[in-house]
Design an enzyme around this catalytic site. Structure first.
Site, short mmCIF file in Angstrom:
data_model
loop_
_atom_site.label_atom_id
_atom_site.label_comp_id
_atom_site.label_asym_id
_atom_site.label_seq_id
_atom_site.Cartn_x
_atom_site.Cartn_y
_atom_site.Cartn_z
CD GLU A 153 -2.89 -1.10 0.09
OE1 GLU A 153 -2.49 -1.54 -1.01
OE2 GLU A 153 -4.02 -0.63 0.27
CB THR A 195 -4.41 4.82 -4.26
OG1 THR A 195 -5.26 3.71 -4.53
CG2 THR A 195 -4.40 5.10 -2.77
N1 HSE Z 1 -7.60 4.76 3.01
C1 HSE Z 1 -7.10 4.74 1.68
C2 HSE Z 1 -7.49 6.02 0.97
C3 HSE Z 1 -7.68 3.56 0.94
O1 HSE Z 1 -8.65 6.41 1.10
O2 HSE Z 1 -6.65 6.62 0.30
C4 HSE Z 1 -7.12 3.38 -0.43
O3 HSE Z 1 -5.87 2.76 -0.39
#
Ligand code: HSE
Length: 308
Positions: free
Chosen positions: A128, A182
């Site tokens: 991530e 993202t």
């Molecule tokens: N919490 C993260 C965001 C989730 O909203 O960017 C996506 O990886």
């Protein structure tokens, strides 16, 4: 030689107000991959899925997740990963997280399970970090590995809390065929927020956790409001405000962006309403000539698992 084939489910991160700290597990949609461990040293990733993945393995989320695990393992092995089925990248239902979760889960099994589920979450978070522009977060990898609804109470050290889910917690999720990375969805966010905004948001986060613990789906619905992130991200989702009006008029209790988008999700207190809402979502995007996939389901308590 040890070969392990694993399914890791898709997830809805943030759950409205819980940016980077809450996520839930969907049923029936996710990634499938297999891992083979041999003598030697290295990592090979082969893509046999129907979606395109980076040719350069340094750009694949699986790489940092596997490396973090192998570093903690402390012995060299040749790890071969075959990606068989893949949720489209940039979907907002945890596509990258499902891959890193599946890879570390399968590798752990292949090595004889030296690591706990919580340690696997820490390894998968490295994936991530790669795609989000440097911030490791576990609100997708946590529920993908563990199942159910997961709260990340803190990151330093990682403090994972699994929350109960009301029986009548019904979700409609739509993934429109548009791409939102993202990284881009994080870059538009402000670095600071006014205290008044923060007060609203932490009231909602507290209400959401209380609603889950009390199994009060109406309280969950009232609390699933995001005043921090949504105002900056909804621009990426065509007709977001109009869609919210339509699904709330149809009886949904809440409507939010799923993770970084473009998927959105609604909460309903029964499956009939959830099915109707799912159809409204599909129609909304179809009217704009955007194809979509719709999932109507309850939260699954099953996370990553070995496939027989
Ligand atoms: N919490 C993260 C965001 C989730 O909203 O960017 C996506 O990886």
């Amino acid at each position: 030689m040890n070969s392990v084939r694993v399914f890791a489910p898709a997830t809805v991160a943030n759950m409205g107000c819980g940016f980077d700290i809450m996520g839930m597990t969907l049923d029936g949609v996710g990634d499938v991959l297999s891992v083979v461990v041999e003598d030697g040293d290295g990592l090979e990733i082969v893509n046999r899925s129907n979606v395109e993945l980076p040719d350069d393995k340094e750009k694949n989320v699986i790489t940092p997740a596997v490396r973090a695990l192998m570093e903690a393992y402390g012995q060299k092995r040749m790890v071969r990963v075959v990606v068989e089925k893949k949720i489209s990248p940039g979907s907002g239902i945890g596509s990258s997280a499902a891959s890193s979760a599946a890879a570390v889960y399968a590798l752990n099994v292949a090595l004889g399970r030296p690591f706990s589920d919580e340690q696997l979450v820490e390894f998968a978070m490295e994936g991530e970090k790669l795609i989000s522009g440097g911030t490791p977060h576990a609100d997708n990898v946590g529920p993908s590995l563990l199942g159910g609804v997961v709260l990340l109470r803190g990151y330093e050290p990682l403090d994972i809390v699994r929350l109960p889910v009301p029986d009548n917690f019904c979700c409609s999720v739509v993934h429109p065929a548009i791409m939102v990375s993202t990284r881009m969805a994080r870059e538009v966010l402000p670095k600071d927020i006014p205290l008044r905004t923060a007060v609203k948001q932490w009231g909602n986060v507290a209400g959401l956790v209380a609603g889950l613990a009390l199994k009060d789906v109406n309280l969950v619905g009232r609390a699933m409001r995001d005043v921090v992130v949504e105002p900056y991200r909804k621009q990426f989702i065509p007709g977001f405000d109009a869609l919210r009006e339509k699904v709330m008029a149809a009886g949904a209790l809440a409507f939010n962006i799923s993770g970084a988008g473009p998927s959105v999700f609604a909460l309903s207190a029964d499956m009939d309403v959830a099915a109707r809402v799912g159809e409204i979502m599909r129609q909304h995007f179809a009217e704009q000539e955007i194809a979509s996939d719709v999932y109507v389901c309850k939260v699954s308590n099953r996370g990553a698992r070995v496939m027989e």
